[in-house]
Design a protein around this motif. Sequence first.
Motif, PDB file in Angstrom:
ATOM      1  N   ASN A 245       0.806  -1.206   0.000  1.00  0.00           N
ATOM      2  CA  ASN A 245       0.000   0.000   0.000  1.00  0.00           C
ATOM      3  C   ASN A 245       0.844   1.262   0.000  1.00  0.00           C
ATOM      4  O   ASN A 245       0.434   2.294  -0.504  1.00  0.00           O
ATOM      5  CB  ASN A 245      -0.916   0.013   1.229  1.00  0.00           C
ATOM      6  N   MET A 246       2.009   1.227   0.608  1.00  0.00           N
ATOM      7  CA  MET A 246       2.876   2.391   0.665  1.00  0.00           C
ATOM      8  C   MET A 246       4.291   1.965   0.310  1.00  0.00           C
ATOM      9  O   MET A 246       4.731   0.886   0.683  1.00  0.00           O
ATOM     10  CB  MET A 246       2.878   3.003   2.071  1.00  0.00           C
ATOM     11  N   LYS A 247       4.987   2.831  -0.357  1.00  0.00           N
ATOM     12  CA  LYS A 247       6.357   2.505  -0.730  1.00  0.00           C
ATOM     13  C   LYS A 247       7.301   2.816   0.410  1.00  0.00           C
ATOM     14  O   LYS A 247       7.205   3.867   1.039  1.00  0.00           O
ATOM     15  CB  LYS A 247       6.746   3.307  -1.970  1.00  0.00           C
ATOM     16  N   ARG A 248       8.223   1.904   0.684  1.00  0.00           N
ATOM     17  CA  ARG A 248       9.195   2.117   1.735  1.00  0.00           C
ATOM     18  C   ARG A 248      10.241   3.134   1.291  1.00  0.00           C
ATOM     19  O   ARG A 248      10.418   3.418   0.109  1.00  0.00           O
ATOM     20  CB  ARG A 248       9.893   0.810   2.091  1.00  0.00           C
ATOM     21  N   HIS A 249      10.987   3.673   2.255  1.00  0.00           N
ATOM     22  CA  HIS A 249      12.108   4.553   1.956  1.00  0.00           C
ATOM     23  C   HIS A 249      13.335   3.722   1.602  1.00  0.00           C
ATOM     24  O   HIS A 249      13.453   2.566   2.011  1.00  0.00           O
ATOM     25  CB  HIS A 249      12.423   5.426   3.175  1.00  0.00           C
TER      26      HIS A 249
ATOM     27  N   ILE B 257      13.946   4.204  14.690  1.00  0.00           N
ATOM     28  CA  ILE B 257      12.879   4.484  15.662  1.00  0.00           C
ATOM     29  C   ILE B 257      11.533   4.536  14.927  1.00  0.00           C
ATOM     30  O   ILE B 257      10.588   3.857  15.316  1.00  0.00           O
ATOM     31  CB  ILE B 257      13.173   5.806  16.403  1.00  0.00           C
ATOM     32  N   GLU B 258      11.466   5.349  13.890  1.00  0.00           N
ATOM     33  CA  GLU B 258      10.311   5.333  12.985  1.00  0.00           C
ATOM     34  C   GLU B 258      10.730   4.554  11.746  1.00  0.00           C
ATOM     35  O   GLU B 258      11.674   4.939  11.054  1.00  0.00           O
ATOM     36  CB  GLU B 258       9.863   6.757  12.643  1.00  0.00           C
ATOM     37  N   ALA B 259      10.036   3.482  11.464  1.00  0.00           N
ATOM     38  CA  ALA B 259      10.502   2.471  10.513  1.00  0.00           C
ATOM     39  C   ALA B 259      10.669   2.988   9.088  1.00  0.00           C
ATOM     40  O   ALA B 259      10.066   3.986   8.680  1.00  0.00           O
ATOM     41  CB  ALA B 259       9.537   1.289  10.513  1.00  0.00           C
ATOM     42  N   VAL B 260      11.474   2.237   8.334  1.00  0.00           N
ATOM     43  CA  VAL B 260      11.693   2.518   6.919  1.00  0.00           C
ATOM     44  C   VAL B 260      10.446   2.216   6.104  1.00  0.00           C
ATOM     45  O   VAL B 260      10.139   2.908   5.137  1.00  0.00           O
ATOM     46  CB  VAL B 260      12.883   1.667   6.401  1.00  0.00           C
TER      47      VAL B 260
ATOM     48  N   SER C  25       4.339   8.108   7.698  1.00  0.00           N
ATOM     49  CA  SER C  25       4.275   8.354   6.255  1.00  0.00           C
ATOM     50  C   SER C  25       4.687   9.774   5.886  1.00  0.00           C
ATOM     51  O   SER C  25       4.957  10.067   4.718  1.00  0.00           O
ATOM     52  CB  SER C  25       2.853   8.078   5.736  1.00  0.00           C
ATOM     53  N   GLU C  26       4.736  10.680   6.858  1.00  0.00           N
ATOM     54  CA  GLU C  26       5.102  12.065   6.568  1.00  0.00           C
ATOM     55  C   GLU C  26       6.609  12.286   6.551  1.00  0.00           C
ATOM     56  O   GLU C  26       7.085  13.348   6.149  1.00  0.00           O
ATOM     57  CB  GLU C  26       4.444  12.999   7.593  1.00  0.00           C
ATOM     58  N   ASN C  27       7.371  11.296   6.988  1.00  0.00           N
ATOM     59  CA  ASN C  27       8.823  11.426   6.999  1.00  0.00           C
ATOM     60  C   ASN C  27       9.387  11.441   5.583  1.00  0.00           C
ATOM     61  O   ASN C  27       8.906  10.732   4.694  1.00  0.00           O
ATOM     62  CB  ASN C  27       9.468  10.262   7.751  1.00  0.00           C
ATOM     63  N   THR C  28      10.439  12.213   5.382  1.00  0.00           N
ATOM     64  CA  THR C  28      11.199  12.135   4.142  1.00  0.00           C
ATOM     65  C   THR C  28      12.263  11.042   4.291  1.00  0.00           C
ATOM     66  O   THR C  28      12.518  10.556   5.402  1.00  0.00           O
ATOM     67  CB  THR C  28      11.903  13.468   3.854  1.00  0.00           C
ATOM     68  N   THR C  29      12.868  10.656   3.191  1.00  0.00           N
ATOM     69  CA  THR C  29      13.944   9.661   3.237  1.00  0.00           C
ATOM     70  C   THR C  29      15.079  10.146   4.124  1.00  0.00           C
ATOM     71  O   THR C  29      15.657   9.375   4.910  1.00  0.00           O
ATOM     72  CB  THR C  29      14.468   9.374   1.820  1.00  0.00           C
ATOM     73  N   GLU C  30      15.414  11.428   4.036  1.00  0.00           N
ATOM     74  CA  GLU C  30      16.490  11.983   4.853  1.00  0.00           C
ATOM     75  C   GLU C  30      16.151  11.902   6.333  1.00  0.00           C
ATOM     76  O   GLU C  30      17.012  11.586   7.169  1.00  0.00           O
ATOM     77  CB  GLU C  30      16.750  13.443   4.461  1.00  0.00           C
TER      78      GLU C  30
ATOM     79  N   LYS D  56      18.788  11.412  14.372  1.00  0.00           N
ATOM     80  CA  LYS D  56      17.790  11.402  15.436  1.00  0.00           C
ATOM     81  C   LYS D  56      16.851  10.200  15.373  1.00  0.00           C
ATOM     82  O   LYS D  56      16.204   9.862  16.364  1.00  0.00           O
ATOM     83  CB  LYS D  56      16.958  12.691  15.408  1.00  0.00           C
ATOM     84  N   ASN D  57      16.786   9.540  14.210  1.00  0.00           N
ATOM     85  CA  ASN D  57      15.857   8.418  14.045  1.00  0.00           C
ATOM     86  C   ASN D  57      16.546   7.058  14.155  1.00  0.00           C
ATOM     87  O   ASN D  57      15.921   6.033  13.910  1.00  0.00           O
ATOM     88  CB  ASN D  57      15.142   8.524  12.691  1.00  0.00           C
ATOM     89  N   LEU D  58      17.809   7.041  14.537  1.00  0.00           N
ATOM     90  CA  LEU D  58      18.574   5.791  14.567  1.00  0.00           C
ATOM     91  C   LEU D  58      19.154   5.533  15.955  1.00  0.00           C
ATOM     92  O   LEU D  58      19.543   6.463  16.657  1.00  0.00           O
ATOM     93  CB  LEU D  58      19.715   5.851  13.546  1.00  0.00           C
ATOM     94  N   VAL D  59      19.212   4.258  16.297  1.00  0.00           N
ATOM     95  CA  VAL D  59      19.763   3.869  17.591  1.00  0.00           C
ATOM     96  C   VAL D  59      20.331   2.457  17.493  1.00  0.00           C
ATOM     97  O   VAL D  59      19.787   1.613  16.769  1.00  0.00           O
ATOM     98  CB  VAL D  59      18.676   3.944  18.695  1.00  0.00           C
ATOM     99  N   PHE D  60      21.433   2.203  18.190  1.00  0.00           N
ATOM    100  CA  PHE D  60      22.014   0.871  18.238  1.00  0.00           C
ATOM    101  C   PHE D  60      21.422   0.084  19.408  1.00  0.00           C
ATOM    102  O   PHE D  60      21.422   0.556  20.545  1.00  0.00           O
ATOM    103  CB  PHE D  60      23.536   0.940  18.403  1.00  0.00           C
ATOM    104  N   LEU D  61      20.932  -1.124  19.101  1.00  0.00           N
ATOM    105  CA  LEU D  61      20.380  -2.011  20.120  1.00  0.00           C
ATOM    106  C   LEU D  61      20.915  -3.422  19.907  1.00  0.00           C
ATOM    107  O   LEU D  61      21.278  -3.791  18.783  1.00  0.00           O
ATOM    108  CB  LEU D  61      18.846  -2.053  20.041  1.00  0.00           C
ATOM    109  N   CYS D  62      20.950  -4.214  20.960  1.00  0.00           N
ATOM    110  CA  CYS D  62      21.235  -5.630  20.795  1.00  0.00           C
ATOM    111  C   CYS D  62      20.013  -6.295  20.138  1.00  0.00           C
ATOM    112  O   CYS D  62      18.927  -5.707  20.088  1.00  0.00           O
ATOM    113  CB  CYS D  62      21.538  -6.294  22.136  1.00  0.00           C
ATOM    114  N   TYR D  63      20.184  -7.510  19.638  1.00  0.00           N
ATOM    115  CA  TYR D  63      19.087  -8.177  18.929  1.00  0.00           C
ATOM    116  C   TYR D  63      17.855  -8.332  19.823  1.00  0.00           C
ATOM    117  O   TYR D  63      16.726  -8.071  19.403  1.00  0.00           O
ATOM    118  CB  TYR D  63      19.543  -9.554  18.432  1.00  0.00           C
TER     119      TYR D  63
END
Length: 256
Positions: free
Chosen positions: A11-15, A58-61, A70-75, A81-88
């Motif tokens: 339904n929606m295209k991923r980034h 944090i907010e998915a691709v 859906s309002e996020n741009t690819t950038e 600010k939207n990325l974080v390192f976590l263990c599995y």
Amino acid sequence: MWHVWDGESNNMKRHPRSIRLSTIKALLVRTGNQCAFPNCSHPIFDERNLFVAQLCHIEAVSPDGPRFNSENTTEEVNSFKNLVFLCYRHHKETDDQERFSVQAMRQMKSEHEKRFNEFNFVIDDGTLNSILEEINDYWIEIDTINRNEHVLPEFQVEIDANLGERELIIQIKEQLNRFDSLTAMLSKDLKGEYFEILCLGIPNTMTLIRTLLDQLEIKVLEQKLISNPKQESLKTELEKLKLNFKDTAKRAGYFD
């Protein structure tokens, strides 16, 4: 670019799933080499300098991922600010959107980074850079071979070198579903009106499936090599697959 894995919706295209290396470095220096989940000390790189964690959005691709906006741009999706390192384990746990909202995830990230803001985490990115450049150059070469050097252009199996693991898997499933339909049709009348399906439909479908699977295998091993750049057996296996796939890009074709 650093590639990550996410789901996809019709339904929606991923980034695009790529992150600048400079963003990765900025994130790493604020991790303290630890998972960002509270009270978790799981390392990002282990004592052998192997990448043993996961880089998470944090907010998915994609629309199928947690907290998709859906309002996020690819950038914005691929920004610091939207990325974080976590263990599995904690990556999977934080997929629970009810427990871990966007605000909660960003608060977790912020508190973790405040702890290690002055931590001098040295990153040896020379090997990583060379691997990423080699990966990008290879897929550019595959695209060139497939588009311009195919031995029988009129029967060419088109290879989209930009497809990621998820897209390849989706295409494989689609082709397998088509194969199921073809075999169901054959069961009605193997030698009658479905002769063309038997002689053309099935072989051509299987050719495409094999091509997609070969491409997927290379991409999976590329990601493993990024996580474990010193594993010689992995390098050898990957080089063999890549060499074979160059021939596939040039010669794979459909029966007519």
